[in-house]
Scaffold this motif. Structure first.
Motif, mmCIF file in Angstrom:
data_model
loop_
_atom_site.group_PDB
_atom_site.id
_atom_site.type_symbol
_atom_site.label_atom_id
_atom_site.label_comp_id
_atom_site.label_asym_id
_atom_site.label_seq_id
_atom_site.Cartn_x
_atom_site.Cartn_y
_atom_site.Cartn_z
ATOM 1 N N VAL A 131 12.753 4.890 -7.273
ATOM 2 C CA VAL A 131 11.693 4.327 -6.421
ATOM 3 C C VAL A 131 10.986 3.192 -7.167
ATOM 4 O O VAL A 131 10.734 2.127 -6.609
ATOM 5 C CB VAL A 131 10.682 5.427 -6.019
ATOM 6 N N MET A 165 8.401 1.014 2.369
ATOM 7 C CA MET A 165 7.497 1.582 1.371
ATOM 8 C C MET A 165 6.146 0.881 1.481
ATOM 9 O O MET A 165 6.084 -0.306 1.727
ATOM 10 C CB MET A 165 8.105 1.361 -0.016
ATOM 11 N N SER A 166 5.066 1.658 1.330
ATOM 12 C CA SER A 166 3.726 1.098 1.503
ATOM 13 C C SER A 166 3.469 0.028 0.471
ATOM 14 O O SER A 166 3.871 0.123 -0.678
ATOM 15 C CB SER A 166 2.689 2.207 1.359
ATOM 16 N N GLU A 184 5.086 8.313 0.446
ATOM 17 C CA GLU A 184 3.761 7.815 0.757
ATOM 18 C C GLU A 184 3.782 6.901 1.959
ATOM 19 O O GLU A 184 3.362 5.744 1.867
ATOM 20 C CB GLU A 184 3.117 7.152 -0.458
ATOM 21 N N HIS A 210 0.745 5.605 -7.027
ATOM 22 C CA HIS A 210 -0.268 6.659 -6.980
ATOM 23 C C HIS A 210 0.327 8.064 -6.911
ATOM 24 O O HIS A 210 -0.327 9.029 -7.317
ATOM 25 C CB HIS A 210 -1.223 6.455 -5.810
ATOM 26 N N ALA A 211 1.567 8.191 -6.392
ATOM 27 C CA ALA A 211 2.189 9.525 -6.362
ATOM 28 C C ALA A 211 2.090 10.127 -7.765
ATOM 29 O O ALA A 211 2.428 9.458 -8.742
ATOM 30 C CB ALA A 211 3.642 9.389 -5.942
ATOM 31 N N PRO A 212 1.624 11.379 -7.895
ATOM 32 C CA PRO A 212 1.257 11.943 -9.206
ATOM 33 C C PRO A 212 2.296 11.769 -10.313
ATOM 34 O O PRO A 212 1.949 11.325 -11.418
ATOM 35 C CB PRO A 212 1.016 13.418 -8.891
ATOM 36 N N VAL A 264 -4.879 1.272 -11.783
ATOM 37 C CA VAL A 264 -5.884 2.007 -12.571
ATOM 38 C C VAL A 264 -7.275 1.405 -12.343
ATOM 39 O O VAL A 264 -8.261 2.124 -12.195
ATOM 40 C CB VAL A 264 -5.507 1.988 -14.077
ATOM 41 N N LEU A 281 -6.973 9.571 -12.869
ATOM 42 C CA LEU A 281 -7.197 8.807 -14.103
ATOM 43 C C LEU A 281 -7.075 9.707 -15.327
ATOM 44 O O LEU A 281 -6.528 9.302 -16.357
ATOM 45 C CB LEU A 281 -8.577 8.139 -14.071
ATOM 46 N N THR A 286 -0.191 6.843 2.647
ATOM 47 C CA THR A 286 -0.943 7.499 1.571
ATOM 48 C C THR A 286 -2.423 7.267 1.772
ATOM 49 O O THR A 286 -2.879 6.108 1.771
ATOM 50 C CB THR A 286 -0.528 6.918 0.211
ATOM 51 N N GLU A 316 7.843 13.059 -3.663
ATOM 52 C CA GLU A 316 6.583 12.559 -3.134
ATOM 53 C C GLU A 316 6.846 11.300 -2.316
ATOM 54 O O GLU A 316 7.471 10.363 -2.787
ATOM 55 C CB GLU A 316 5.647 12.243 -4.303
ATOM 56 N N PHE A 334 -4.766 -1.068 -5.359
ATOM 57 C CA PHE A 334 -4.319 0.311 -5.171
ATOM 58 C C PHE A 334 -2.885 0.286 -4.679
ATOM 59 O O PHE A 334 -2.572 -0.371 -3.694
ATOM 60 C CB PHE A 334 -5.220 1.027 -4.156
ATOM 61 N N PRO A 349 0.178 2.638 -3.388
ATOM 62 C CA PRO A 349 0.590 3.985 -2.981
ATOM 63 C C PRO A 349 1.859 4.454 -3.693
ATOM 64 O O PRO A 349 2.016 5.642 -3.949
ATOM 65 C CB PRO A 349 0.830 3.845 -1.474
ATOM 66 N N THR A 350 2.743 3.525 -4.032
ATOM 67 C CA THR A 350 3.981 3.924 -4.736
ATOM 68 C C THR A 350 3.643 4.480 -6.105
ATOM 69 O O THR A 350 4.152 5.516 -6.516
ATOM 70 C CB THR A 350 4.926 2.722 -4.878
ATOM 71 N N ARG A 387 4.795 9.661 -10.483
ATOM 72 C CA ARG A 387 5.050 8.242 -10.772
ATOM 73 C C ARG A 387 3.868 7.633 -11.522
ATOM 74 O O ARG A 387 4.044 6.769 -12.376
ATOM 75 C CB ARG A 387 5.355 7.471 -9.492
ATOM 76 N N LEU A 388 2.669 8.106 -11.231
ATOM 77 C CA LEU A 388 1.506 7.626 -11.980
ATOM 78 C C LEU A 388 1.646 8.006 -13.450
ATOM 79 O O LEU A 388 1.391 7.195 -14.344
ATOM 80 C CB LEU A 388 0.221 8.217 -11.398
ATOM 81 N N ALA A 411 -9.590 10.418 -7.477
ATOM 82 C CA ALA A 411 -9.296 9.250 -8.320
ATOM 83 C C ALA A 411 -9.600 9.559 -9.776
ATOM 84 O O ALA A 411 -8.842 9.195 -10.668
ATOM 85 C CB ALA A 411 -10.118 8.045 -7.853
ATOM 86 N N TYR A 425 0.549 -1.385 -12.413
ATOM 87 C CA TYR A 425 -0.064 -0.146 -12.913
ATOM 88 C C TYR A 425 -1.516 -0.388 -13.315
ATOM 89 O O TYR A 425 -2.417 0.378 -12.960
ATOM 90 C CB TYR A 425 0.737 0.417 -14.089
ATOM 91 N N LEU A 443 -8.506 2.622 -9.081
ATOM 92 C CA LEU A 443 -8.962 4.019 -9.175
ATOM 93 C C LEU A 443 -10.350 4.082 -9.809
ATOM 94 O O LEU A 443 -11.219 4.848 -9.371
ATOM 95 C CB LEU A 443 -7.971 4.849 -10.005
#
Lengths: 156, 98
Positions: B53, B1-2, A4, B14-16, B89, A19, A7, A2, B9, B11-12, B18-19, A15, B85, B92
């Motif tokens: 990452v 990297m963003s 970004e 937020h990648a599924p 959250v 969550l 992104t 992945e 928020f 972006p690093t 990594r979240l 979102a 993190y 989000l």
């Protein structure tokens, strides 16, 4: 993989889904149970600790005392490492989870103090740590049944 | 990297995958690499890339320990990682309006 570079911000629905995924990942991690053998073994390690108070601290007995102390510390460290390695997770219990054992421990501790004050015998501490060992041994199955983090389906 | 935006928020993060990694590590003190891999159902190489990452951003720390001639890797969030993190959250939640 992945990436970004740009992104886009998620929509409210995305979102919310993210969550939920995060929450699910946290729940499944917290739900990893302490092995069934862990607290009973910890109880067995702690129970005889009081004997160190009745061993004379002189001559060959001093060597026995020091050996006993080293054995206790080593056994505790090894137990923790083996338990954590088996779980694959290192999580300290929360105050809420520890509350039962904190309360149960008061009985042998107060009893031991009382016994010592009345009789002045170091054997009071043998009784105290034996009682603590029993409390800790019983805490294990109680904790596995009642911890709020284990009340999810499919926990291991 | 963003970079992280003003509202937290990231972006690093937020990648599924990594979240999920950050979520798992935020819940406890340390998680073993194999346990993370098992929960995420990804290969070791894929997980290693995500770990790299996060480490490059200073969010994640790994500790190597040899036991029974087998090397185990334990992962944990750094202080910055936990803060990032949790900010993410919060961002989000802000987006969902919750």
């Amino acid at each position: 993989m992945e990436t970004e570079p740009t992104t886009p911000r998620p929509t409210p629905e995305e979102a919310a889904a993210a969550l939920r995924e995060a929450e699910s990942a946290q729940e499944s991690t917290r739900a990893v149970k302490v092995p069934a053998w862990y607290y009973p073994v910890l109880g067995l390690i702690i129970a005889p600790y009081g004997l160190l108070f009745v061993i004379p601290h002189e001559g060959w007995w001093l060597a026995a005392y020091l050996l006993g102390l080293v054995a206790f510390l080593t056994a505790t460290v090894v137990l923790m490492r083996v338990g954590v390695n088996q779980m694959g997770v290192l999580r300290w219990l929360t105050p809420r989870e520890l509350r039962p054992i904190a309360v149960w421990s008061l009985f042998p501790i107060i009893g031991g103090i009382g016994l010592y004050l009345v009789h002045g015998t170091p054997w009071a501490w043998v009784a105290t740590t034996a009682g603590l060992g029993v409390a800790i041994g019983l805490f294990g199955p109680y904790h596995r049944r009642t911890s709020p983090y284990y009340q999810t389906s499919g926990n291991r | 990297m963003s970079a992280t935006t003003d509202d937290g928020f990231d972006p690093t993060i937020h990648a599924p995958q990594r979240l999920r990694i950050c979520a798992m590590l935020d819940a406890v003190d340390q998680v073993e690499f194999g346990t993370v891999q098992e929960q995420l159902k990804v290969s070791a190489s894929v997980l290693s890339k995500h770990v790299s990452v996060l480490m490059d951003k200073g969010f994640l720390h790994q500790t190597r320990a040899t036991r029974d001639r087998r090397q185990r890797v334990w992962l944990s969030l750094t202080k910055e990682g936990k803060a990032a993190y949790r900010s993410h959250v919060a961002a989000l939640r802000e987006i969902t309006g919750a």
